[in-house]
Design a protein around this motif. Sequence first.
Motif, mmCIF file in Angstrom:
data_model
loop_
_atom_site.group_PDB
_atom_site.id
_atom_site.type_symbol
_atom_site.label_atom_id
_atom_site.label_comp_id
_atom_site.label_asym_id
_atom_site.label_seq_id
_atom_site.Cartn_x
_atom_site.Cartn_y
_atom_site.Cartn_z
ATOM 1 N N GLY A 120 0.811 -1.215 0.000
ATOM 2 C CA GLY A 120 0.000 0.000 0.000
ATOM 3 C C GLY A 120 0.840 1.259 0.000
ATOM 4 N N PHE A 171 -13.286 1.927 1.774
ATOM 5 C CA PHE A 171 -12.967 0.530 2.037
ATOM 6 C C PHE A 171 -14.213 -0.249 2.479
ATOM 7 C CE2 PHE A 171 -11.618 -3.101 4.505
ATOM 8 C CZ PHE A 171 -10.662 -3.651 3.677
ATOM 9 N N ALA A 188 -4.781 -0.827 2.282
ATOM 10 C CA ALA A 188 -5.469 0.461 2.131
ATOM 11 C C ALA A 188 -4.935 1.481 3.135
ATOM 12 C CB ALA A 188 -6.974 0.270 2.307
ATOM 13 N N TRP A 241 -8.531 6.474 1.257
ATOM 14 C CA TRP A 241 -9.375 5.310 1.000
ATOM 15 C C TRP A 241 -10.094 4.810 2.246
ATOM 16 C CZ3 TRP A 241 -5.983 1.604 -2.499
ATOM 17 C CH2 TRP A 241 -5.859 2.182 -3.775
ATOM 18 N N THR A 242 -9.510 4.990 3.420
ATOM 19 C CA THR A 242 -10.076 4.373 4.621
ATOM 20 C C THR A 242 -10.845 5.357 5.489
ATOM 21 O OG1 THR A 242 -8.052 4.738 5.911
ATOM 22 C CG2 THR A 242 -8.209 2.673 4.665
#
Length: 679
Positions: A339, A564, A607, A653-654
């Motif tokens: 990642g 996510f 992620a 993303w998270t």
Amino acid sequence: MNAVDNSGRFSASFGAKADGAPGRRPARRPRPLLARAPAIAIAALITLAATAGAGCGAPDGAEAVSPALGGSPEAQAELRRILSRFASGARAERIALEPELLAFRGRHAGDDLARVATAHLAWIALERGDLRRAEALAAEVEAEGPGATGDLARVLRGAALRRAGKPKPAFGVLRPLVSKVIDAYVRSLLNEEVTTAAMEAGAWTQAVELMGVWLREADDDDRAAIRAQIGALLRKVPIAHLVAAMRAGEAAGEVVDPQVDLRSLVAERLAIVARERRDVALAKELLDRAGALLGNQGDAISELAAGAGTARVEPPTVGLLLSTRTSESRRRGVEIAAGVAHGLGLLRPGSDARLVSRDDGGQGSVDEALSSLTAEGAAVLIAGSDREQATAVAKFARANAIPVLLVHPPEPAALDGAFVFVVGEEPARGIEVLAAALAERGAKPVALVGGDAGARKDAAAAPPSAPAGAAGGAAPGAVAAPGAAGAAPAALAERGVALALPCDAAFDPRALRPPAVRGIILAGDAPCAEQAIRAAPRAVTLALGFEAAVPPPPGSLVATAGLFPLVAAPAGAQPPPGAGAAGAPGAGPALAVWLATHPSPPSFWAALGRDAGVLAWAGVQRLPKTGTEDPAEVKARRLAASSALSSATVELWTTSATGFGGKRVLPRVVGYREIEKAR
């Protein structure tokens, strides 16, 4: 002659005496075969032809080899003339001898010397690249019995297998012959082929051992060329295996001729790596264990080792510390590294980012590894695949005034200072949300399968969570399973969790039946989740935690955070109000970019690593483009990187947040989505 047995142990091959090591070495050795014309003594060829099949005694425990007849004097003389030309000829000249060898074998089909001719025909086939024929002819010779010619045939068969792209079978064929082949010209070919097979098979430890044998058994005239070949091969060996070789060589502690000593080549390779990476810890170990073998690299390594406490910043460098302490942290580390590389753009052409990495395993410590990263010029550090490491790294960040992005939250007391930034999340927060969601649906009692062992201690004392779909912020408050199967503690029971099962062995489906569970939370990794899904009764509702990276079954719940999990939203996915959803705008393009360089969607830790990489790049990209060791300038640049991290605005993303917003903990809404059942 009796074959010499040699176990091939590294302590013998890496630093053994030339005249006392297992495997007697002749005074002279021919050049390696197949690479150039072999310089085989004509007398040796005559002996080979006259005693075909009788060159060696059997290894211990094997059946003794009976001497074979040497054929008529005329046949011996004819074969001697052919093999003399074979020995002195170049590749094309050896290939040109095929008709004569075929004719000889035809005229003397009932003679033992025909076997010698067949072996050399296999050799010619190998030279031509006709690997099937080479292997078949060699196998034919082997089947007729052991001995010097049989050894040659086995070496040729192993070489054919390796060149056919089968290094593991080739290694299996060749390895038992190491230091047991008497004929020097066959041993020369054997050592090169078996070492190369081990390299191609990824058997790094054995490959380095065999390099030591190859070098020790080399002819004086060829040793310089073989040292160069081995030096090139060492560049392909992973550094961890070379460090292990250095340590084993020091333990052997024998004094040998430097030209016969593989330790000098290993030390030279490690010195180059230490200088390229500015690896202070490796430089110090080199001085301690192999200082006398460093030659003209000694001064540079001494200077590097002396700079252990030297602070520096190189543009634009990010340091990554991984944990190797447990199998769980190693798995997470691999995913985090993937990642981070993605977030820094290292897999795309034109990236200006520079990533340096270390791990906290082996004989080092977290502080030593981090000091090495700072000596390499890292201006921002990424670390913390578990709570223990995250806490130690936070302490280092405060003491050394260098910003660090933690992928796992540390102990609460470590969350202070201007240089500690928490990107990560407790995996158990997803469990908390899923437990509440199952309770709302009446799916009680609940079984909890797997989970983060590091969070279990806190889980029993954690208060009940907010309703599912509305868990927000970055404050801890997580649930996890206890370390062994059995009834859940009171805090878990308040959430409807009646049974907590580990997932470190084959999963027993019967474990889910006694309490008549109606919901199962999958808190472990993908293999754990797959076991539990197969074992789950049809009537239960499944809920997948952050680490259960498997396709969610219809009717299941999936923990979410920001985009996510980055997967195409299945038909019927129902994100509850306020919760992140995988089908939200941005998930598709983000997933497509990831899948361009990876075979599957990102895991939770990948992620998080990606988000840490994106934020780290925001921290270093505007720093000056020249390196510095000036203490005042290093301090100023680290402060600038810390400020840039605090205020950075990037797509993550998270979390639906776009950065820290001036704080030190990344805000995150943890929710869930529901996969609609098929109609």
